[in-house]
Design a protein around this motif. Sequence first.
Motif, PDB file in Angstrom:
ATOM      1  N   ASP A  44     -17.535   3.167 -48.482  1.00 33.87           N
ATOM      2  CA  ASP A  44     -19.079   2.621 -48.571  1.00 33.87           C
ATOM      3  C   ASP A  44     -19.218   4.035 -48.055  1.00 33.87           C
ATOM      4  O   ASP A  44     -19.041   4.186 -47.246  1.00 33.87           O
ATOM      5  N   ALA A  45     -21.116   4.221 -48.416  1.00 36.64           N
ATOM      6  CA  ALA A  45     -21.617   5.132 -47.279  1.00 36.64           C
ATOM      7  C   ALA A  45     -21.442   4.221 -45.963  1.00 36.64           C
ATOM      8  O   ALA A  45     -21.626   4.461 -44.979  1.00 36.64           O
ATOM      9  N   LYS A  46     -21.399   2.759 -45.898  1.00 37.40           N
ATOM     10  CA  LYS A  46     -21.189   1.917 -44.656  1.00 37.40           C
ATOM     11  C   LYS A  46     -20.114   2.634 -43.317  1.00 37.40           C
ATOM     12  O   LYS A  46     -19.896   3.403 -42.248  1.00 37.40           O
ATOM     13  N   ARG A  47     -18.846   2.790 -44.345  1.00 39.25           N
ATOM     14  CA  ARG A  47     -17.670   2.998 -44.534  1.00 39.25           C
ATOM     15  C   ARG A  47     -17.495   3.792 -43.715  1.00 39.25           C
ATOM     16  O   ARG A  47     -17.210   4.947 -42.763  1.00 39.25           O
ATOM     17  N   CYS A  48     -18.241   5.482 -44.115  1.00 32.12           N
ATOM     18  CA  CYS A  48     -18.249   6.567 -43.874  1.00 32.12           C
ATOM     19  C   CYS A  48     -18.362   7.148 -42.816  1.00 32.12           C
ATOM     20  O   CYS A  48     -18.305   7.778 -42.236  1.00 32.12           O
ATOM     21  N   ARG A  49     -20.484   6.132 -42.614  1.00 28.37           N
ATOM     22  CA  ARG A  49     -20.939   6.746 -41.227  1.00 28.37           C
ATOM     23  C   ARG A  49     -20.034   6.285 -39.834  1.00 28.37           C
ATOM     24  O   ARG A  49     -20.035   7.179 -38.942  1.00 28.37           O
ATOM     25  N   GLN A  50     -19.175   4.884 -40.296  1.00 26.34           N
ATOM     26  CA  GLN A  50     -18.197   5.234 -38.985  1.00 26.34           C
ATOM     27  C   GLN A  50     -17.453   5.806 -38.496  1.00 26.34           C
ATOM     28  O   GLN A  50     -16.892   6.020 -37.606  1.00 26.34           O
TER      29      GLN A  50
END
Length: 352
Positions: free
Chosen positions: A281-287
């Motif tokens: 998801d967006a959060k994991r992609c940012r990480q």
Amino acid sequence: MPTDLRQLLEDSSIVGAATLVRAEKLARLSGLSLGKSLISLDSISLNELEAALEARHMIDDGLISHDCACRAMQTVRRRGWNLTDSLMAIDAEAFTARRSRLGELFLDAGIVDDRQLEICLNSATFVGYPLGKTLTIFDTVDEALITKSLDWQKQLRLGQLDRKETLNRIRELHQSKTRIDRSGAKLEQLLEAAELSAATEPSTRKDGDVRSIDSLTRLHSLDRKTIIASVKLISLVQEGLISMKEAAKLLKYIDKYTDGSAQESPDNSLLDFLRQTGLLDAKRCRQLFDELEETELKDPARLTEALLSRYREDTELIKSATVLYQLLQTKKLNREEALLTFGFLKFGLARS
């Protein structure tokens, strides 16, 4: 006891024990069926798989022996023929009438049209169901017609009925049905629960026959992966393995993440594929963007290593996703099949 597909393929010398072990391992990792896994490994062709499945049913119906099926399968492999021609070539005792498959009989009897049969066959092949079961899920026919038609099909193949009489019996029984029993969980209920019912529209044939208003004619505006997923899910609901609410949740997930917007290009990265599955998801992609360099994000091995290290709770899903991605890259699966299979895996339903 039903004939074991694995044993039939091995006894026919179509595949060896070592190949079957590899295919079963791939099936466990990817969520694919054994047959689809063998095709993905280039161990058998689609024609050989279809012949083996048909031979298995003929053995179970007492039409041919196991030995006869094995010899016919060897001819299928050697000459690339279908099962009927192969049985004739070895002078099998079974009456191998041409166009005696259930789908062919229903098509010629006017029960389904070409497009409906194609939808049902695609769905049946992907989820591993017999065609008859798939037709009942779509409300196209009821179980009584399937049962009688299979009996008439057997008589046709044994030479006890001619083809014209077989078609007449199927047609007359179908026309005698004023309605199909809809007392159980049905496909349209699932689509409504998944908020997809607006995508379907009722349709009738030119003669206005109300029996033609079934789930197949209503689903003309839905894409193939949604239809296939619906078949699998409503069957699980009917068997009491999952609730309608759980089925609707998965169908909404599949509709959201497998929207067909991604191109089939083999240049698509593992990162893109994982985003399309919803695993990233967006959060994991940012990480990941903060942790890895661009070259590492494009490297499947490095990306997989980082994912397994950071998201241990999703270890099995990550491994399965990378296997499906590899099959996609080698064109053993198309993107639709890969994403749909992952959706079932995510909800623990791939081999249900």
